[in-house]
Each structure stands twice: as C-alpha cells, then as structure tokens.
Write a protein that holds these residues in place. Structure first.
Motif, short mmCIF file in Angstrom:
data_model
loop_
_atom_site.label_atom_id
_atom_site.label_comp_id
_atom_site.label_asym_id
_atom_site.label_seq_id
_atom_site.Cartn_x
_atom_site.Cartn_y
_atom_site.Cartn_z
N ASP A 80 0.83 -1.20 0.00
CA ASP A 80 0.00 0.00 0.00
C ASP A 80 0.87 1.26 0.00
OD1 ASP A 80 -2.98 -1.12 0.90
OD2 ASP A 80 -1.31 -2.30 1.66
N LEU A 81 1.98 1.20 0.74
CA LEU A 81 2.90 2.34 0.77
C LEU A 81 3.53 2.55 -0.61
CD1 LEU A 81 4.24 4.57 2.35
CD2 LEU A 81 5.91 2.91 3.21
N PHE A 82 3.86 1.47 -1.30
CA PHE A 82 4.38 1.58 -2.66
C PHE A 82 3.38 2.30 -3.58
CE2 PHE A 82 7.43 -2.13 -2.07
CZ PHE A 82 8.55 -1.34 -2.22
N PHE A 83 2.10 1.95 -3.47
CA PHE A 83 1.09 2.58 -4.31
C PHE A 83 1.00 4.08 -4.03
CE2 PHE A 83 -1.58 -1.59 -4.72
CZ PHE A 83 -0.63 -2.09 -5.58
N LEU A 84 1.02 4.44 -2.76
CA LEU A 84 0.97 5.85 -2.39
C LEU A 84 2.19 6.61 -2.92
CD1 LEU A 84 -0.23 5.29 1.27
CD2 LEU A 84 -1.46 6.67 -0.40
N ILE A 85 3.35 6.00 -2.75
CA ILE A 85 4.59 6.63 -3.22
C ILE A 85 4.57 6.79 -4.74
CG2 ILE A 85 7.08 6.28 -3.46
CD1 ILE A 85 7.08 5.04 -0.67
N SER A 86 4.02 5.80 -5.45
CA SER A 86 3.95 5.90 -6.91
C SER A 86 3.16 7.12 -7.34
CB SER A 86 3.32 4.63 -7.49
OG SER A 86 4.19 3.53 -7.38
N GLY A 87 2.00 7.32 -6.71
CA GLY A 87 1.20 8.50 -7.04
C GLY A 87 1.96 9.78 -6.77
N PHE A 88 2.64 9.85 -5.64
CA PHE A 88 3.42 11.03 -5.28
C PHE A 88 4.54 11.28 -6.29
CE2 PHE A 88 6.91 13.18 -3.21
CZ PHE A 88 6.31 14.16 -2.43
N ILE A 89 5.29 10.24 -6.60
CA ILE A 89 6.44 10.37 -7.49
C ILE A 89 6.03 10.79 -8.89
CG2 ILE A 89 8.17 9.02 -8.74
CD1 ILE A 89 9.16 9.86 -6.09
N MET A 90 4.91 10.28 -9.39
CA MET A 90 4.48 10.66 -10.72
C MET A 90 4.18 12.15 -10.82
SD MET A 90 4.89 8.05 -12.53
CE MET A 90 6.23 7.65 -11.41
N LEU A 116 2.34 9.62 4.98
CA LEU A 116 3.07 10.15 3.83
C LEU A 116 2.84 11.65 3.71
CD1 LEU A 116 4.87 9.64 1.38
CD2 LEU A 116 2.79 9.17 0.05
N LEU A 117 1.61 12.09 3.93
CA LEU A 117 1.30 13.52 3.88
C LEU A 117 2.10 14.27 4.94
CD1 LEU A 117 -0.33 15.95 2.87
CD2 LEU A 117 -2.14 15.29 4.49
N ALA A 118 2.11 13.74 6.16
CA ALA A 118 2.85 14.39 7.24
C ALA A 118 4.34 14.46 6.94
CB ALA A 118 2.61 13.65 8.56
N LEU A 119 4.90 13.38 6.44
CA LEU A 119 6.33 13.36 6.12
C LEU A 119 6.65 14.32 4.98
CD1 LEU A 119 7.10 9.52 6.32
CD2 LEU A 119 7.67 11.27 7.99
N ALA A 120 5.80 14.33 3.97
CA ALA A 120 6.06 15.20 2.81
C ALA A 120 6.05 16.67 3.22
CB ALA A 120 5.02 14.94 1.72
N ILE A 121 5.04 17.07 3.98
CA ILE A 121 4.95 18.46 4.39
C ILE A 121 6.04 18.79 5.40
CG2 ILE A 121 3.46 20.23 5.37
CD1 ILE A 121 2.61 19.12 2.63
N ALA A 122 6.33 17.85 6.31
CA ALA A 122 7.38 18.09 7.31
C ALA A 122 8.74 18.24 6.66
CB ALA A 122 7.40 16.95 8.33
N SER A 123 8.98 17.52 5.56
CA SER A 123 10.29 17.57 4.89
C SER A 123 10.60 18.96 4.33
CB SER A 123 10.36 16.53 3.77
OG SER A 123 9.53 16.90 2.68
N LYS A 124 9.58 19.81 4.21
CA LYS A 124 9.80 21.17 3.75
C LYS A 124 10.28 22.09 4.88
CE LYS A 124 6.38 22.58 1.03
NZ LYS A 124 4.98 22.79 0.54
N THR A 125 10.17 21.58 6.12
CA THR A 125 10.55 22.38 7.28
C THR A 125 11.77 21.82 7.99
OG1 THR A 125 8.22 23.00 7.61
CG2 THR A 125 9.71 23.34 9.47
#
Length: 379
Positions: free
Chosen positions: A47-57, A266-275
């Motif tokens: 499931d994490l792979f599927f989420l990451i695929s959407g993000f990466i695309m 994934l949302l939390a990590l993505a947004i946190a990585s900007k800070t």
C-alpha cells in the motif's frame, strides 16, 4: 531533486513485504501464529508503494504535457517495469511451474501472455487476479495507473481534469451501475470485460491519495509553521501507522485497511520535509534504490532456499530460515538491479526513447538572437 526520505520509505516498504512472505517459512510450526502477528502487517509495504507511486508521478512530471511527453513517460515506465518482470516471471516458471512442461500447453501459454501484459487472468479473484507470477498483481495495478496517468498527460493543461474525470467514472459512476461503489478491494462487479475489475478496484484510491499528496507538497504555502510541529506530525503519524497495523485493527490492503493511515503518514512526512531534514540511513536509502528488484526476486530466493535446505537435510522451519531468506534477498536484489533494471531496462529505455524521437521529434530550439549594442559616441 532527489528525495532520500522517500527512498528510505521504499526501503522500509520492501523489507516489510520480504518479512511478510518470510512468515510462510514458519506455517504449521509452534511459531506460526507469532510469525503471522509480527510479520503480516509488513505487507502494508504494498500500500505504501502505491501511495509513493502516485506522489512520485506528480513530482517527476511537473510542467510537462502533450503527445511527446506522454510517449516518453510511457517508454520510461515500460522500460522500468517490464523487462525485469518478464525475466523474473520466466525464472518463476522454471523454478516453480514445471519449466519446459509449462510451455507445452496452449492454455498455459495464453495465461502467460496475459500475465506478461498485466491482464487479470481470474477477474473474480480480486485483487490478486491469478497472474502467472504471484507477486505480479501489484504491478498490474501500477501499470494501469501509469496508463491512465500517461494518457491524461496528452491533455496538457487539462491533464488533471481528464485524470480526475476518468477516476470518477471508474471508481464511482461505473461501480454504481454494477452493485454500488465500495472500499472492499475483494469486490466483484459483473463487468463483461475482466480488465474493468482492476480499473474499478478501490485499491486505485491509494494512487489517487499519493497524487493528492504530491500536489499538496508542491504548494509553497502548505508547510508546518515550526520544527516542533513538523516533528510532532512525523512522530504521531508514524506511530499511528504502527498501532493500526500491529494492533490488528486494519488487517488487509486497501484504503479502508492499511491505506488511509499510511496516506496520513506520507502527507505528514512530505509536508514536514519542507521544514525539517528527514535523514535516512545510507543502507536504507540503498535498499529503497533496489526495492523493485528486491520485491521481484525475494520470493524466488525464498523458494530456492527452502528446496536447497530440504535437499541437504537442513530444513527446520525455524527463525533461522527467516533470517537466511532476508539475507539472501540482499544480493539477489543487487544482482537484479544491476543486470535487469540498469542493464536490460536501460537498454530498452534508450531504444524506446530513440523511437519516440523519430516519431515525435523534439521541437527545434531557436538560436539565441545576437544582441547588437550601439554605442553612442559623444564629443
């Protein structure tokens, strides 16, 4: 920009899948129930792979669109996924499906051809669909997502409208005419065309969640106001995923199972990585780099290892074998990544890109005009 924290997540995802399959080595033993409790939630790595695929695309296709970009996208995705998959599928047939005997029957050959084309072979058995290589069901979903994503790129600025409209049609409107839209990934809707069982499966929502997270990530104003809040989001979302998975509350794939807590993480990590800087160990980033090869080859390694241990009287169905299977997955992934992904895959990508260049040549870049500055001479 390379997102190492995302590569680290890929590494964690594939290790979880490897351990989830490692539990099979202890089935029927006094340790079987404990192995299932410890390792089965690792399957949420899919499931994490599927989420990451959407993000990466989203992340890798910003600012592109039109026929040429769509064709290049298709060429690169096909070269990335198919060659290694095809080779591993053939290896699987020789290891576990009778070898040359398999090719002596026309029905089995059609089954293989359909599997290599990522077509559901048993549409009523969602989400696995009875493909020749058992782990290929995830790739069937991946390739469908790439197909829709690539076609939507043809629309240029309207790509997200086209993409969203298609997803609305296949995930809401069409299921509503065949029994109703649900989040049950084992659903069977009576479509005459078997591929629609895949296209209407709720697992697709996980790719959509990844796309949405990617779009939010690229909004400059969406960020945490302080390092403290960012770290709290990281810790709490990750902790919630661990609780959801290992408490037994969310027990299977899909947006209503393991998917939605992983999407929040994934949302939390993505947004946190900007800070804040989300550092990952170098070894975990490497595992993420070879994660596709490790996913493809680890199950073959497990089967071969078990047979070798049986032949030498060493098959004890113990935790030692689980450790050996995990250990074997590392060199197999490295070899596959080198030979199949970087070797065969990159060779095919070069050929396909050249073909795209011939059919849809890049627009000529105009020569920079020479600027002549006239100097005014005054007495």
């Amino acid at each position: 920009m390379k997102l190492e924290w995302l590569q680290g997540l890929r590494g964690l995802a594939v290790l979880g899948v490897v351990l989830a399959h490692g539990r099979y080595l202890l089935v029927g033993t006094p340790h079987g129930d404990l192995a299932r409790t410890l390792f089965l939630p690792g399957a949420m790595g899919v499931d994490l792979f599927f989420l990451i695929s959407g993000f990466i695309m989203v992340h890798t296709t910003r600012g592109v669109g039109g026929p040429r970009d769509a064709a290049l996208f298709a060429a690169r995705r096909l070269a990335r996924v198919w060659p290694a998959y095809a080779v591993v599928t053939l290896l699987w047939i020789f290891i576990d499906r009778g070898g040359l005997w398999f090719f002596q029957d026309a029905e089995r050959l059609w089954h293989l051809a359909g599997s290599l084309a990522f077509l559901p072979q048993v549409p009523g058995e969602a989400p696995f669909f009875g493909l020749a290589f058992p782990l290929a069901w995830t790739l069937a979903f991946e390739m469908y997502f790439y197909l829709v994503f690539g076609i939507s790129m043809l629309a240029g600025r309207l790509r997200w409208f086209v993409f969203g409209s298609w997803m609305l049609l296949t995930l809401v409107l069409l299921p509503a005419t065949h029994g109703g839209a649900t989040l049950n990934i084992r659903q069977y809707l009576s479509f005459s065309w078997g591929y629609m069982q895949l296209a209407t499966n709720p697992l697709i929502y996980e790719f959509l969640a990844g796309v949405a997270i990617g779009l939010l990530y690229h909004q400059p104003r969406i960020r945490f106001g302080s390092d403290t809040v960012a770290w709290q989001a990281v810790v709490c979302s990750t902790g919630f995923v661990l609780w959801w998975g290992w408490s037994g509350v969310g027990g299977f794939h899909g947006p209503a199972g393991w998917g939605w807590p992983l999407a929040l993480m994934l949302l939390a990590l993505a947004i946190a990585s900007k800070t804040v800087t989300l550092s990952m160990p170098r070894w975990l980033v490497w595992v993420g780099t070879v994660s596709y090869s490790m996913y493809l080859t680890h199950y073959l390694g497990q089967v071969v290892l078990t047979r070798w241990l049986e032949q030498h009287g060493l098959h004890t169905q113990s935790w030692n074998e689980v450790f050996l299977a995990l250990l074997l997955a590392i060199p197999l992934a490295a070899i596959s990544h080198r030979l199949l992904e970087r070797g065969l895959g990159e060779w095919l990508r070069e050929k396909l890109v050249l073909l795209v260049d011939r059919i849809l040549p890049a627009p000529a870049v105009p020569e920079p005009q020479e600027v002549i500055k006239m100097a005014k001479i005054t007495p």
